[in-house]
Write a protein that holds these residues in place. Structure first.
Motif, short mmCIF file in Angstrom:
data_model
loop_
_atom_site.label_atom_id
_atom_site.label_comp_id
_atom_site.label_asym_id
_atom_site.label_seq_id
_atom_site.Cartn_x
_atom_site.Cartn_y
_atom_site.Cartn_z
N GLY A 145 0.14 13.60 3.66
CA GLY A 145 1.33 12.86 4.05
C GLY A 145 2.11 13.56 5.14
N ASN A 146 2.29 14.87 5.00
CA ASN A 146 3.06 15.64 5.99
C ASN A 146 2.27 15.89 7.26
N ARG A 147 1.01 16.25 7.12
CA ARG A 147 0.21 16.62 8.29
C ARG A 147 -0.04 15.43 9.22
N THR A 148 -0.37 14.29 8.64
CA THR A 148 -0.70 13.11 9.45
C THR A 148 0.52 12.39 9.98
N GLY A 149 1.66 12.56 9.30
CA GLY A 149 2.85 11.79 9.66
C GLY A 149 2.94 10.51 8.85
N LEU A 150 2.04 10.29 7.92
CA LEU A 150 2.06 9.09 7.09
C LEU A 150 3.32 9.04 6.24
N ALA A 151 3.66 10.17 5.62
CA ALA A 151 4.87 10.24 4.78
C ALA A 151 5.29 11.69 4.68
N ARG A 152 6.28 12.09 5.46
CA ARG A 152 6.71 13.48 5.48
C ARG A 152 7.86 13.72 4.51
N GLY A 153 7.87 14.91 3.92
CA GLY A 153 8.94 15.27 3.01
C GLY A 153 8.82 16.72 2.59
N LYS A 154 9.95 17.31 2.19
CA LYS A 154 9.97 18.72 1.82
C LYS A 154 9.52 18.97 0.39
N ASP A 155 9.48 17.94 -0.44
CA ASP A 155 8.98 18.11 -1.79
C ASP A 155 8.15 16.90 -2.19
N VAL A 156 7.43 17.02 -3.30
CA VAL A 156 6.47 15.98 -3.68
C VAL A 156 7.15 14.65 -4.00
N ARG A 157 8.36 14.68 -4.54
CA ARG A 157 9.02 13.43 -4.89
C ARG A 157 9.43 12.65 -3.64
N ILE A 158 9.86 13.37 -2.61
CA ILE A 158 10.21 12.69 -1.36
C ILE A 158 8.97 12.05 -0.75
N VAL A 159 7.85 12.78 -0.76
CA VAL A 159 6.60 12.23 -0.23
C VAL A 159 6.16 11.03 -1.05
N GLU A 160 6.26 11.14 -2.37
CA GLU A 160 5.89 10.01 -3.23
C GLU A 160 6.72 8.77 -2.90
N ASP A 161 8.04 8.95 -2.81
CA ASP A 161 8.93 7.81 -2.53
C ASP A 161 8.62 7.18 -1.17
N ARG A 162 8.32 8.02 -0.19
CA ARG A 162 8.02 7.49 1.14
C ARG A 162 6.67 6.78 1.16
N LEU A 163 5.69 7.31 0.43
CA LEU A 163 4.41 6.63 0.34
C LEU A 163 4.56 5.28 -0.36
N GLU A 164 5.36 5.25 -1.41
CA GLU A 164 5.63 3.98 -2.10
C GLU A 164 6.25 2.96 -1.14
N LYS A 165 7.09 3.45 -0.24
CA LYS A 165 7.79 2.57 0.69
C LYS A 165 6.88 2.05 1.80
N VAL A 166 6.00 2.91 2.34
CA VAL A 166 5.23 2.52 3.53
C VAL A 166 3.86 1.95 3.22
N THR A 167 3.32 2.22 2.02
CA THR A 167 1.96 1.76 1.71
C THR A 167 1.95 0.26 1.48
N PRO A 168 1.20 -0.50 2.29
CA PRO A 168 1.22 -1.96 2.17
C PRO A 168 0.17 -2.48 1.19
N GLN A 169 0.40 -3.71 0.74
CA GLN A 169 -0.69 -4.43 0.09
C GLN A 169 -1.68 -4.77 1.20
N PRO A 170 -2.96 -4.80 0.90
CA PRO A 170 -3.59 -4.73 -0.42
C PRO A 170 -4.10 -3.34 -0.78
N PHE A 171 -3.45 -2.29 -0.29
CA PHE A 171 -3.97 -0.94 -0.46
C PHE A 171 -3.27 -0.11 -1.53
N ARG A 172 -2.26 -0.66 -2.17
CA ARG A 172 -1.43 0.14 -3.07
C ARG A 172 -2.17 0.61 -4.32
N GLN A 173 -3.06 -0.20 -4.84
CA GLN A 173 -3.76 0.16 -6.07
C GLN A 173 -4.60 1.43 -5.91
N HIS A 174 -5.29 1.55 -4.78
CA HIS A 174 -6.22 2.67 -4.60
C HIS A 174 -5.68 3.76 -3.67
#
Length: 241
Positions: A145-174
Motif C-alpha cells: 500500500g505504501n510503496r505503490t501509492g495505492l494506500a499510504r499510511g503510517k500505521d496498519v489501521r490507516i492503510v486498512e481504512d484507505r484500502l477500504e475506501k479506494v478498493t472498487p467492486q468487483p475486487f473487494r472480496q479478494h
C-alpha cells in the motif's frame, strides 16, 4: 494513485490470479482461526507444517481443550512464540465453548474478544471463512500500500481504512489475498522484483529494481481473459461483485 489506476491495478491482479486463496491450510472456521492466530510472526509454510498433524487430530474447541496446553506445545514448538500462542489457543477454545457453543462467531467484536485475536486475525476469518469484504493488513499489505501509492499510511489501521475506501467492486472480496500474495512474491521487502511486476507502470516506487542480466523484464499490463472480474469497468455493474 488515481481512481482509474487503482481499478487497473486490481484488474491486473485479478487477471494474473482469478481465484486467490489463503496459503494457510484449514478445514473449518475453527482451524482457520487457530492457524491465523499461530501465523503471527511466523510463515504460512511453517504454520502448515506444524498444524498438518494437529488438525488431523484436533478440529474443534473441545478437542483442543482435551489436548491441553502441553500437548498443543508439542505440535507447535517449531513456531515462534509457541508458548504464548499455545496458552492463547487453549484460552480462546475454552471461551468458544463457554460463550459461543463451540462455534466461531461471525462477528468482529466477538472475534476480537477472544484471547490472542486482534483486528487482523478477525479480518482474515471474516473474509476467508464467512466471505466478508475485509482487508487484513499485515506487513506485506502495509508495504504494498505504501510503496505503490495505492494506500499510504503510517500505521496498519490507516492503510486498512484507505484500502477500504479506494478498493472498487468487483475486487473487494479478494483484495486481501491479491495484495498479500503480491507483497509476498513480487513486491518483496528487501528487494522488490520490479523487473517482473505487472504493476510497474502504475507503481510510485522509485527507483525500480532492474532485472538480472540474464532475465528479460515482463511487460506491464497484459491482455484480458474471459473472467467476470475483468470485463467490468468503473461505472458498470458486474455479477461477480
Amino acid at each position: 494513485m488515481k481512481k482509474a489506476d487503482v481499478f487497473e491495478f486490481y484488474r491486473r491482479l485479478a487477471e494474473d490470479n482469478p481465484s486467490p486463496e489463503t496459503e494457510l491450510e484449514w478445514t473449518n472456521p475453527y482451524t482457520l482461526l487457530v492457524a491465523v492466530a499461530l501465523s503471527a510472526q511466523a510463515t504460512d509454510v511453517g504454520v502448515n507444517k506444524a498444524t498438518k498433524r494437529l488438525f488431523a487430530e484436533v478440529d474443534t474447541p473441545a478437542r483442543m481443550v482435551a489436548l491441553g496446553e502441553a500437548g498443543l506445545k508439542e505440535h507447535i514448538k517449531t513456531i515462534g512464540l509457541f508458548n504464548t500462542k499455545a496458552k492463547n489457543v487453549i484460552a480462546l477454545s475454552e471461551k468458544l465453548i463457554a460463550e459461543y457453543g463451540g462455534e466461531v462467531p461471525h462477528d468482529r467484536i466477538a472475534l476480537e474478544s477472544l484471547p490472542g485475536v486482534g483486528r487482523k486475525t478477525a479480518n482474515v476469518v471474516l473474509n476467508v471463512a464467512f466471505g466478508e469484504e475485509t482487508i487484513a493488513v499485515d506487513t506485506h499489505i502495509f508495504r504494498v500500500g505504501n510503496r505503490t501509492g495505492l494506500a499510504r499510511g503510517k500505521d496498519v489501521r490507516i492503510v486498512e481504512d484507505r484500502l477500504e475506501k479506494v478498493t472498487p467492486q468487483p475486487f473487494r472480496q479478494h483484495a486481501h489475498h491479491w495484495l498479500i500474495l503480491h507483497g509476498r512474491y513480487t513486491c518483496k521487502a528487501r528487494r522488490p522484483e520490479c523487473w517482473r511486476c505487472i504493476e510497474i507502470d502504475l507503481c510510485a516506487f522509485r527507483p525500480k529494481t532492474p532485472a538480472p542480466k540474464d532475465v528479460a523484464p515482463v511487460a506491464a499490463g497484459g491482455g484480458e481473459r474471459d473472467h467476470p472480474l475483468l470485463s467490468a469497468r468503473p461505472g458498470t455493474r458486474s455479477s461477480a461483485g
